[in-house]
Design a protein around this motif. Structure first.
Motif, PDB file in Angstrom:
ATOM      1  N   LEU A 219      20.124  34.634 -33.659  1.00 32.99           N
ATOM      2  CA  LEU A 219      19.870  35.624 -34.706  1.00 32.99           C
ATOM      3  C   LEU A 219      21.239  36.049 -35.247  1.00 32.99           C
ATOM      4  CD1 LEU A 219      17.202  37.812 -32.859  1.00 32.99           C
ATOM      5  CD2 LEU A 219      16.789  35.866 -34.388  1.00 32.99           C
ATOM      6  N   ALA A 221      24.130  37.908 -37.535  1.00 34.50           N
ATOM      7  CA  ALA A 221      24.338  39.224 -38.133  1.00 34.50           C
ATOM      8  C   ALA A 221      24.325  39.104 -39.650  1.00 34.50           C
ATOM      9  CB  ALA A 221      25.665  39.807 -37.654  1.00 34.50           C
ATOM     10  N   ARG A 230      24.578  43.103 -36.155  1.00 31.10           N
ATOM     11  CA  ARG A 230      24.053  42.866 -34.812  1.00 31.10           C
ATOM     12  C   ARG A 230      23.586  41.415 -34.736  1.00 31.10           C
ATOM     13  NH1 ARG A 230      21.829  47.445 -31.892  1.00 31.10           N
ATOM     14  NH2 ARG A 230      22.440  49.406 -32.870  1.00 31.10           N
ATOM     15  N   ALA A 231      23.928  40.734 -33.644  1.00 32.32           N
ATOM     16  CA  ALA A 231      23.566  39.330 -33.495  1.00 32.32           C
ATOM     17  C   ALA A 231      23.264  39.033 -32.035  1.00 32.32           C
ATOM     18  CB  ALA A 231      24.701  38.429 -33.988  1.00 32.32           C
ATOM     19  N   GLY A 232      22.602  37.907 -31.820  1.00 35.73           N
ATOM     20  CA  GLY A 232      22.308  37.495 -30.451  1.00 35.73           C
ATOM     21  C   GLY A 232      22.022  36.005 -30.396  1.00 35.73           C
ATOM     22  N   LEU A 246      25.282  38.605 -26.856  1.00 29.11           N
ATOM     23  CA  LEU A 246      25.011  39.564 -27.921  1.00 29.11           C
ATOM     24  C   LEU A 246      26.328  39.959 -28.570  1.00 29.11           C
ATOM     25  CD1 LEU A 246      22.469  41.885 -26.058  1.00 29.11           C
ATOM     26  CD2 LEU A 246      22.005  39.774 -27.342  1.00 29.11           C
ATOM     27  N   GLY A 248      28.062  42.751 -31.693  1.00 25.49           N
ATOM     28  CA  GLY A 248      27.889  43.803 -32.686  1.00 25.49           C
ATOM     29  C   GLY A 248      29.229  44.216 -33.246  1.00 25.49           C
ATOM     30  N   PRO A 254      27.377  46.135 -28.565  1.00 26.23           N
ATOM     31  CA  PRO A 254      26.409  46.024 -27.465  1.00 26.23           C
ATOM     32  C   PRO A 254      26.973  46.634 -26.189  1.00 26.23           C
ATOM     33  CG  PRO A 254      27.481  43.919 -27.847  1.00 26.23           C
ATOM     34  CD  PRO A 254      27.944  44.830 -28.937  1.00 26.23           C
ATOM     35  N   TYR A 264      19.322  46.435 -26.404  1.00 21.89           N
ATOM     36  CA  TYR A 264      20.007  45.925 -27.599  1.00 21.89           C
ATOM     37  C   TYR A 264      19.298  44.666 -28.104  1.00 21.89           C
ATOM     38  CZ  TYR A 264      24.055  44.999 -30.629  1.00 21.89           C
ATOM     39  OH  TYR A 264      24.885  44.809 -31.713  1.00 21.89           O
ATOM     40  N   MET A 265      18.887  43.809 -27.164  1.00 21.89           N
ATOM     41  CA  MET A 265      18.139  42.604 -27.537  1.00 21.89           C
ATOM     42  C   MET A 265      16.833  42.964 -28.229  1.00 21.89           C
ATOM     43  SD  MET A 265      18.019  39.360 -24.955  1.00 21.89           S
ATOM     44  CE  MET A 265      18.473  40.304 -23.527  1.00 21.89           C
ATOM     45  N   ASP A 267      16.233  45.486 -29.956  1.00 18.15           N
ATOM     46  CA  ASP A 267      16.481  46.124 -31.246  1.00 18.15           C
ATOM     47  C   ASP A 267      16.979  45.152 -32.320  1.00 18.15           C
ATOM     48  OD1 ASP A 267      15.738  48.559 -30.206  1.00 18.15           O
ATOM     49  OD2 ASP A 267      17.789  49.181 -29.711  1.00 18.15           O
ATOM     50  N   LEU A 268      17.140  43.887 -31.975  1.00 16.58           N
ATOM     51  CA  LEU A 268      17.585  42.894 -32.956  1.00 16.58           C
ATOM     52  C   LEU A 268      16.498  42.671 -34.007  1.00 16.58           C
ATOM     53  CD1 LEU A 268      19.369  40.333 -30.604  1.00 16.58           C
ATOM     54  CD2 LEU A 268      20.453  41.861 -32.273  1.00 16.58           C
TER      55      LEU A 268
END
Length: 465
Positions: A219, A221, A230-232, A246, A248, A254, A264-265, A267-268
């Motif tokens: 995912l 950002a 935010r990324a993961g 993760l 940010g 994160p 945090y995951m 909330d992606l």
């Protein structure tokens, strides 16, 4: 006459530079202040070592060229690395929507831990070349502004001068090359830093049973919505494990605690990562890193570059690791050094100048990709976007939007992302036409999973509650 080359730094860039030099020097000595591990283990001198790394096909091809007779790809795959198609083997949510998975596999990348990658490459180079690694710290360059003649080093027994016919600084993000050059009278080094404040947080899990073939999932950002990014990512690594990383930018960093990491995951922008990992067994703590800024030294602009010196890898330019370009840029730089040595010879005039100019090309492509996105985060520190930045970003977003529903656009982006093609190819007629036409298929409403992958995701989500 016997010729000696010295490389400062035994990381990936340094070891590959040693491989390039070994075909032309009688002796190649690599200096590193760390005690290097005897296996695929993390070391202190690599702040990003515990986080996600992607080895693009362009970088891998350069490595294969540098170590003839040894298949780096084969060794990595034998050790448990995974080979993943950018076109078909990855599930990715971009700022412009979900990418489709096309039947043609296109360029591939390798995923594994950085510790495994460094160890495999180092062992391959040591086995296939006349390279020696010594534990020592480089203190300064020897010589003058016209010609470098060696390095002053510090070891357990004291300081000493190590003469060399050629020196490569590949000492990484902590390089002191600007200070070393100033001490010799080489001044005016132009530098630029763009810092989005990105924090990486990574945890390794045991891959759940039944998820052996689940694709790499990312995912990305979104830098264009005037809020922190935010990324993961969940990517497979050796040992039947998943690395969950993760990231940010400033204002959305994160956390390092397990509960905060999991939240945090969740909330992606999409729940897919949280569902994948919800029932997986964690194998490590959460490790964080702040060494993520983009920083570049424009050494190719120095008018009278000293002979006998080349700067490669992170000592020349560092990139936000979210874009997966750093290792490939280091490999491409070492291959440029190798090719100039093959064509010009060790004693050719202006050899170092030609190499330093040559390595600026892959650096520029990676820099444009990383900085072209990082400058748009609201709390980024660095120069404000220029008119040129706005034009480039506008075109890049249009092409990425087209790639969500156009194979020609997706294929062009994949070739540049993999560093099989230069970024300038995106301005060729094909990609320009794709960007103009836009996506030919409607946008996807969710991740492009096969029926079997959807069943796996449902099972993993149910197992994790």
């Amino acid at each position: 006459m016997s010729r000696r080359a010295v490389v400062v730094g035994a990381g990936l860039a340094g070891v590959l530079a040693a491989a390039a030099l070994s075909a032309h020097a009688d002796e190649v000595i690599v200096l590193d202040r760390d005690e290097l591990p005897a296996g695929p283990e993390h070391r202190k001198g690599l702040p990003q070592g515990r986080h996600a790394h992607l080895l693009m096909s362009g970088g891998l091809a350069a490595m294969e060229d540098l170590v003839p007779g040894v298949s780096v790809r084969g060794r990595l795959l034998d050790a448990g690395a995974h080979e993943i198609s950018l076109n078909s083997g990855m599930v990715a949510l971009t700022p412009e929507g979900w990418l489709r998975r096309w039947r043609h596999p296109g360029p591939r990348m390798l995923t594994c831990s950085r510790a495994l990658l460094d160890w495999v490459v180092r062992e391959a180079v040591l086995a296939g070349t006349k390279t020696e690694i010594r534990r020592a710290q480089a203190l300064q360059l020897l010589g003058d502004a016209r010609q470098i003649t060696g390095v002053r080093i510090s070891t357990e027994t004291g300081e000493a001068d190590l003469d060399a016919d050629f020196v490569v600084d590949a000492s990484g993000r902590g390089s002191r090359i600007t200070h070393w050059l100033e001490a010799l009278g080489v001044t005016g080094v132009e530098e630029r830093t763009v810092d989005s404040g990105l924090v990486n947080a990574t945890r390794v899990y045991r891959r759940p049973e039944g998820a052996e073939h689940f694709p790499l999932t990312i995912l990305q950002a979104n830098p264009y919505v005037s809020r922190p990014g935010r990324a993961g990512m969940v990517l497979p690594i050796e040992g039947d494990r998943w690395m969950v990383s993760l990231a940010g930018t400033r204002g959305a960093e994160p956390p390092a605690d397990p509960d905060g990491f999991a939240q945090y995951m969740r909330d992606l922008p999409d729940p897919i990562l949280a569902r994948l990992v919800s029932g997986a067994e964690p194998l490590t703590d959460v490790h964080t890193s702040h060494s993520t800024h983009n920083s570049r030294r424009y050494l190719e602009k120095i008018r009278d570059w000293p002979e006998g010196l080349v700067v490669l890898g992170d000592a020349l330019a560092t990139f936000n690791p979210a874009y997966g370009q750093g290792m490939s840029v280091a490999a491409l730089g070492a291959r440029i050094l190798s090719r100039e040595l093959d064509e010009e010879g060790f004693t050719a005039p202006a050899l170092a100048t030609k190499v330093q100019h040559g390595v600026a090309t892959p650096v520029e492509g990676a820099w444009a990709m990383a900085v072209g996105q990082d400058i748009w985060y609201p709390a980024t520190k660095g120069p404000a976007p220029t008119t040129a930045d706005r034009l480039i970003t506008g075109y890049s977003r249009r092409l990425l939007k087209a790639a969500t529903g156009s194979y020609p656009a997706a294929a062009a982006l994949a070739r540049v992302t993999s560093m099989e093609a230069d970024a300038s190819t995106l301005m060729h007629p094909g990609p320009l036409l794709s960007a103009l036409n836009g996506p030919l298929l409607p946008p996807l409403s969710g991740p492009p999973l096969t029926p079997a992958e959807r069943e796996t995701l449902e099972a993993l989500g149910s197992a994790g509650g």
